[in-house]
Design a protein around this motif. Structure first.
Motif, PDB file in Angstrom:
ATOM      1  N   THR A  90       5.772  -0.719  24.677  1.00  0.00           N
ATOM      2  CA  THR A  90       4.208  -1.794  25.122  1.00  0.00           C
ATOM      3  C   THR A  90       2.723  -1.056  25.564  1.00  0.00           C
ATOM      4  OG1 THR A  90       4.843  -1.807  27.289  1.00  0.00           O
ATOM      5  CG2 THR A  90       5.966  -3.817  25.140  1.00  0.00           C
ATOM      6  N   VAL A  91       2.930   0.122  25.505  1.00  0.00           N
ATOM      7  CA  VAL A  91       1.700   0.870  25.687  1.00  0.00           C
ATOM      8  C   VAL A  91       0.838   0.722  24.952  1.00  0.00           C
ATOM      9  CG1 VAL A  91       0.849   3.110  26.717  1.00  0.00           C
ATOM     10  CG2 VAL A  91       3.572   2.856  27.125  1.00  0.00           C
ATOM     11  N   PRO A  92       0.950   1.199  24.043  1.00  0.00           N
ATOM     12  CA  PRO A  92      -0.616   0.649  22.587  1.00  0.00           C
ATOM     13  C   PRO A  92      -1.304  -0.434  22.603  1.00  0.00           C
ATOM     14  CG  PRO A  92       1.329   1.458  21.323  1.00  0.00           C
ATOM     15  CD  PRO A  92       2.117   1.019  23.046  1.00  0.00           C
ATOM     16  N   PHE A  93      -0.111  -1.702  23.440  1.00  0.00           N
ATOM     17  CA  PHE A  93      -0.651  -2.478  23.509  1.00  0.00           C
ATOM     18  C   PHE A  93      -2.584  -2.432  24.682  1.00  0.00           C
ATOM     19  CE2 PHE A  93       2.641  -4.447  21.299  1.00  0.00           C
ATOM     20  CZ  PHE A  93       1.834  -4.981  20.357  1.00  0.00           C
ATOM     21  N   TRP A  94      -1.796  -1.730  25.844  1.00  0.00           N
ATOM     22  CA  TRP A  94      -2.488  -1.551  27.194  1.00  0.00           C
ATOM     23  C   TRP A  94      -4.054  -1.474  26.600  1.00  0.00           C
ATOM     24  CZ3 TRP A  94       0.148   1.462  31.233  1.00  0.00           C
ATOM     25  CH2 TRP A  94       1.181   0.965  31.153  1.00  0.00           C
ATOM     26  N   SER A  95      -4.528  -0.592  25.539  1.00  0.00           N
ATOM     27  CA  SER A  95      -5.680  -0.388  25.143  1.00  0.00           C
ATOM     28  C   SER A  95      -6.072  -1.234  23.722  1.00  0.00           C
ATOM     29  CB  SER A  95      -5.706   1.291  24.636  1.00  0.00           C
ATOM     30  OG  SER A  95      -4.928   1.653  23.771  1.00  0.00           O
ATOM     31  N   ASN A  96      -7.454  -0.946  23.395  1.00  0.00           N
ATOM     32  CA  ASN A  96      -8.450  -2.001  22.606  1.00  0.00           C
ATOM     33  C   ASN A  96      -8.280  -1.266  21.311  1.00  0.00           C
ATOM     34  OD1 ASN A  96     -10.547  -2.498  20.712  1.00  0.00           O
ATOM     35  ND2 ASN A  96     -10.911  -3.568  22.459  1.00  0.00           N
ATOM     36  N   LEU A  97      -7.741  -1.987  20.052  1.00  0.00           N
ATOM     37  CA  LEU A  97      -7.478  -2.522  18.495  1.00  0.00           C
ATOM     38  C   LEU A  97      -7.751  -1.270  18.584  1.00  0.00           C
ATOM     39  CD1 LEU A  97      -5.432  -3.012  16.186  1.00  0.00           C
ATOM     40  CD2 LEU A  97      -7.106  -5.102  15.830  1.00  0.00           C
ATOM     41  N   LEU A  98      -9.361  -1.463  18.279  1.00  0.00           N
ATOM     42  CA  LEU A  98     -10.798  -0.349  17.681  1.00  0.00           C
ATOM     43  C   LEU A  98     -10.512   0.773  18.151  1.00  0.00           C
ATOM     44  CD1 LEU A  98     -12.974  -0.738  15.870  1.00  0.00           C
ATOM     45  CD2 LEU A  98     -14.373  -1.442  18.003  1.00  0.00           C
ATOM     46  N   VAL A  99      -9.541   1.011  19.787  1.00  0.00           N
ATOM     47  CA  VAL A  99      -9.858   2.781  20.345  1.00  0.00           C
ATOM     48  C   VAL A  99      -9.068   2.990  19.626  1.00  0.00           C
ATOM     49  CG1 VAL A  99      -9.349   3.526  22.094  1.00  0.00           C
ATOM     50  CG2 VAL A  99     -10.660   2.294  22.671  1.00  0.00           C
ATOM     51  N   ARG A 100      -7.603   2.124  18.983  1.00  0.00           N
ATOM     52  CA  ARG A 100      -5.914   3.080  18.650  1.00  0.00           C
ATOM     53  C   ARG A 100      -6.729   3.098  17.130  1.00  0.00           C
ATOM     54  NH1 ARG A 100      -2.035  -1.753  18.856  1.00  0.00           N
ATOM     55  NH2 ARG A 100      -3.486  -3.215  20.458  1.00  0.00           N
ATOM     56  N   THR A 101      -7.408   1.946  16.647  1.00  0.00           N
ATOM     57  CA  THR A 101      -7.654   2.377  15.311  1.00  0.00           C
ATOM     58  C   THR A 101      -8.186   4.006  15.142  1.00  0.00           C
ATOM     59  OG1 THR A 101      -8.119   0.380  14.723  1.00  0.00           O
ATOM     60  CG2 THR A 101      -8.336   1.339  13.249  1.00  0.00           C
ATOM     61  N   ILE A 102      -9.343   4.017  15.728  1.00  0.00           N
ATOM     62  CA  ILE A 102     -10.262   4.876  15.483  1.00  0.00           C
ATOM     63  C   ILE A 102      -9.559   6.549  15.981  1.00  0.00           C
ATOM     64  CG2 ILE A 102     -12.275   6.274  17.036  1.00  0.00           C
ATOM     65  CD1 ILE A 102     -13.081   3.853  17.155  1.00  0.00           C
ATOM     66  N   ALA A 103      -8.825   6.158  16.939  1.00  0.00           N
ATOM     67  CA  ALA A 103      -7.613   7.302  17.276  1.00  0.00           C
ATOM     68  C   ALA A 103      -6.975   7.811  16.124  1.00  0.00           C
ATOM     69  CB  ALA A 103      -6.527   7.000  18.231  1.00  0.00           C
ATOM     70  N   ILE A 104      -6.336   6.702  14.953  1.00  0.00           N
ATOM     71  CA  ILE A 104      -6.027   7.332  13.828  1.00  0.00           C
ATOM     72  C   ILE A 104      -6.738   8.302  13.251  1.00  0.00           C
ATOM     73  CG2 ILE A 104      -4.661   6.620  11.893  1.00  0.00           C
ATOM     74  CD1 ILE A 104      -3.792   3.765  13.714  1.00  0.00           C
ATOM     75  N   GLN A 105      -7.696   7.647  12.786  1.00  0.00           N
ATOM     76  CA  GLN A 105      -8.574   8.421  12.337  1.00  0.00           C
ATOM     77  C   GLN A 105      -8.784   9.664  12.827  1.00  0.00           C
ATOM     78  OE1 GLN A 105     -12.459   5.840  11.338  1.00  0.00           O
ATOM     79  NE2 GLN A 105     -13.621   7.305  11.577  1.00  0.00           N
TER      80      GLN A 105
END
Lengths: 340, 313
Positions: free
Chosen positions: B137-152
């Motif tokens: 559940t840890v990934p849910f703590w940060s914003n979707l956009l932040v996670r997406t840009i991290a993948i980028q």
């Protein structure tokens, strides 16, 4: 009773007291110099809040939907007749403001706001092509960079998804005028765009990083944004298509339903001051329309190829008009076909 | 006089009725906030969409209050802009197809990674499970956009993955991963994976392992045990997880836009285009409702499948 009194005084404060001195600005993202806002707040005591948008249409749709709470908006020239026509802007008569004398003569009687009854120049620039010349060393002053790209650049091209600009560039490349509804030209435009797309990597905004780090090598972009890319990577160059390229000017307007009208007018007058206009340009790297701002500008802007249009290409730049709704519908269809 | 006393002293039956009425009223009053929220937050906006989809687009966005079925016709059929022949709106259909197929791929990939993950967590000693679930559940703590840009950052030309592969000598030049369909599917799988893991975990957790032992005792091969015993028992969890991943993928907007580079529209982006640059709000409303209908169909399918399961038991 005490509670009632407290509530009443809070109400009074919020309408007349210290909290009333605020201003809600709705502007393009990464476009407003924080130093400009600090200076404005220090000089006037008005607290400024800035909200971002990423396209003219987003701003228009949001304001039309109502309940936005913004006082100031900064639309592009081709959209201003729509804003005025829809009754969304307040006639604040900037032409009667003290600093109006600084506005460059060619930006006073403009098509989109004759005599400047509504708007004040913010910045102006062009939409052209961007090329990393490390990978391609031919002539870059042509829209062929994205419509018929050279072998070397294929697969590394990004076109900003700004329908109006991309359509104007393409129409002029295929021999038409912006806002044309000549089907013969438009067919060439659609087929040309669809055929060119296989060579593009993306259609996205905000690519400063990707051009600086050479994930992207070429594409359609705005001059000031390209300037900022070049400051991070000297191989990134800006081209003015010789087939014709759109010019635009974003202007500061006050919304018809603004709550802080006086503060908004103060801001309009404030940005026409040469020193303040220079601050605007210093940040976003576009030219402003204010006389006497040059001495306050950073040295590298005075001769920058992204700011100074080459003499032989000056007349190829056109301020794009507002297209009528029927033509706009054709363009949307072409645009959807392009991205399907 | 007799009449008055009859009224002032109600019978036991009347008292009961009154109590019932009071009870009813209290029940209505108590459920009122919930009902207001449902009407205001769910039914109201939906109604606006339905109404707007039957209006004429305004010249510069918004709508004109003139009835029109044009938007609905145009979701499926459109006149060619050049020779005016009526034909399938193949732009809309192919964009819908792209969204649908990418959502299916995302669901399958989430399942492929989610099942082993869920199995692993559920078979840990009870004390350790919470820790692993917490990690999911840890990934849910940060914003979707932040996670997406991290993948980028991971998949860009000079990103972590390319640099690692170059360093290991597996590739000679950076792979183009950013702005591809692979990037979209990869990003969406990552983003929605927890929604697959959690329901499957719940199902595996409830699994009676004596049944697995029984299968082994009866000489079922491992594969046969998995296929005939385990899978049917955890099927409700798999279906719930698949629905939870599939539905948001179908309407996904941020991840395809950031990782796909915006060159090929997804259905969510097509809807956005109509409300923005396209200035055709009725068409946007009709397309949104079409998407909702697609989601509804998959939900009905889910209800049918699960209720059949129950009646079989």
């Amino acid at each position: 009773m005490k509670k009632l009194f407290a509530a009443a005084s809070v109400l009074a404060l919020s309408t007349t007291g210290v909290w009333a001195q605020e201003l809600q600005i709705y502007n393009w993202g990464n476009y407003t110099n924080p130093k400009l806002i600090d200076k404005f707040e220090a000089e006037t005591g008005i607290k400024v809040t800035i909200t971002d948008y990423d396209s003219n249409d987003t701003a228009l749709a949001k304001v039309k939907a109502g309940g936005h709470g913004f006082d100031i908006v900064v639309p592009s020239n081709s959209y201003i007749p729509i804003w005025v026509g829809e009754g969304l802007l307040m006639e604040t008569r900037p032409d009667q403001m003290p600093n109006f004398k600084n506005v460059k003569a060619e930006f006073v009687d403009v098509d989109w706001d004759p005599g400047r009854h509504y708007t004040v120049p913010w910045q102006w620039g062009s939409t052209g092509v961007v090329v990393n010349t490390k990978y391609y060393d031919g002539d870059i002053n042509t829209s062929a960079m994205f419509l018929d790209p050279p072998e070397e650049l294929r697969g590394k091209i990004n076109v900003v998804p700004e329908m109006g600009d991309v359509m104007s560039l393409s129409i002029m490349y295929y021999g038409g005028e912006p806002c044309t509804n000549d089907k013969e030209v438009l067919k060439k435009v659609r087929d040309g765009l669809v055929a060119a797309k296989q060579h593009w990597l993306g259609m996205d905004y905000g690519n400063l990083e990707k051009f600086a780090k050479e994930d992207l090598w070429a594409g359609v972009n705005w001059n000031g944004s390209t300037f900022r890319m070049r400051l991070q990577n000297e191989n990134v160059n800006y081209g003015y298509p010789k087939e014709g390229f759109p010019l635009w000017m974003d202007s500061v307007a006050v919304l018809a339903d603004a709550k802080n009208v006086e503060e908004a007018k103060t801001f309009q007058n404030f940005v026409m001051d040469p020193e303040n206009a220079a601050l605007i340009s210093e940040f976003a790297r576009y030219a402003n329309g204010i006389n006497g701002s040059e001495p306050f500008m950073p040295e590298d802007m005075k001769s920058a190829p992204e700011i100074v249009i080459p003499a032989e290409l000056v007349e190829k730049g056109v301020f794009t008009p507002t297209c009528d709704p029927e033509t706009q519908k054709l363009y949307t269809r072409i645009w959807t076909d392009l991205q399907k | 006089m007799a009449e008055v006393s009859a009224m002032s002293e109600p019978t036991a039956g009347a008292l009961e009725r009154e109590a019932e009425r009071d009870d009813n009223r209290t029940r209505w009053l108590l459920s009122l906030p919930a009902m207001i929220i449902i009407v205001l937050a769910a039914a109201g906006p939906l109604l606006v969409m339905v109404v707007y989809s039957f209006l004429t687009p305004g010249d510069y966005g918004n709508v004109k209050w003139e009835f029109s079925t044009q938007a609905w016709v145009n979701t499926i059929l459109q006149r060619d802009i050049f020779d005016d022949t009526l034909m399938w709106a193949d732009a809309h259909l192919s964009i819908f197809w792209r969204s649908l197929s990418l959502s299916l791929i995302t669901t399958v990939m989430a399942f492929a990674f989610g099942l082993p993950t869920a199995w692993f967590i559920a078979t840990q000693p009870p004390g350790k499970r919470e820790f692993w679930l917490f990690l999911v559940t840890v990934p849910f703590w940060s914003n979707l956009l932040v996670r997406t840009i991290a993948i980028q950052e991971l998949i860009r030309a000079e990103g972590v993955i390319n640099n690692l592969l170059l360093l290991l000598g597996i590739i000679d030049e950076p792979l183009q991963m950013m702005f591809t369909n692979f990037a979209i599917a990869f990003g969406m799988t990552y983003v929605y994976l927890p929604l697959m893991v959690l329901p499957i975990y719940a199902a595996v957790d409830k699994l009676d392992f004596r049944l697995v032992e029984a299968a082994n005792d009866l000489y079922a091969s491992r594969w046969r045990t998995f296929w005939r015993v385990i899978l049917p028992l955890i099927k409700p969890g798999i279906i719930a997880g698949s629905i939870l991943v599939f539905i948001p993928s179908l309407g996904a907007y941020v991840t395809p836009r950031v990782l796909g580079g915006g060159k090929n529209l997804m259905f969510g982006n097509l809807i956005e285009l109509q409300f923005g640059q396209g200035r055709n709000w009725p068409l946007g409303a009709a397309l949104s409702l079409m998407l909702m209908a697609a989601v509804m169909v998959s939900l009905i399918w889910y209800v049918r499948v699960t209720s059949r399961e129950r009646s079989n038991v």
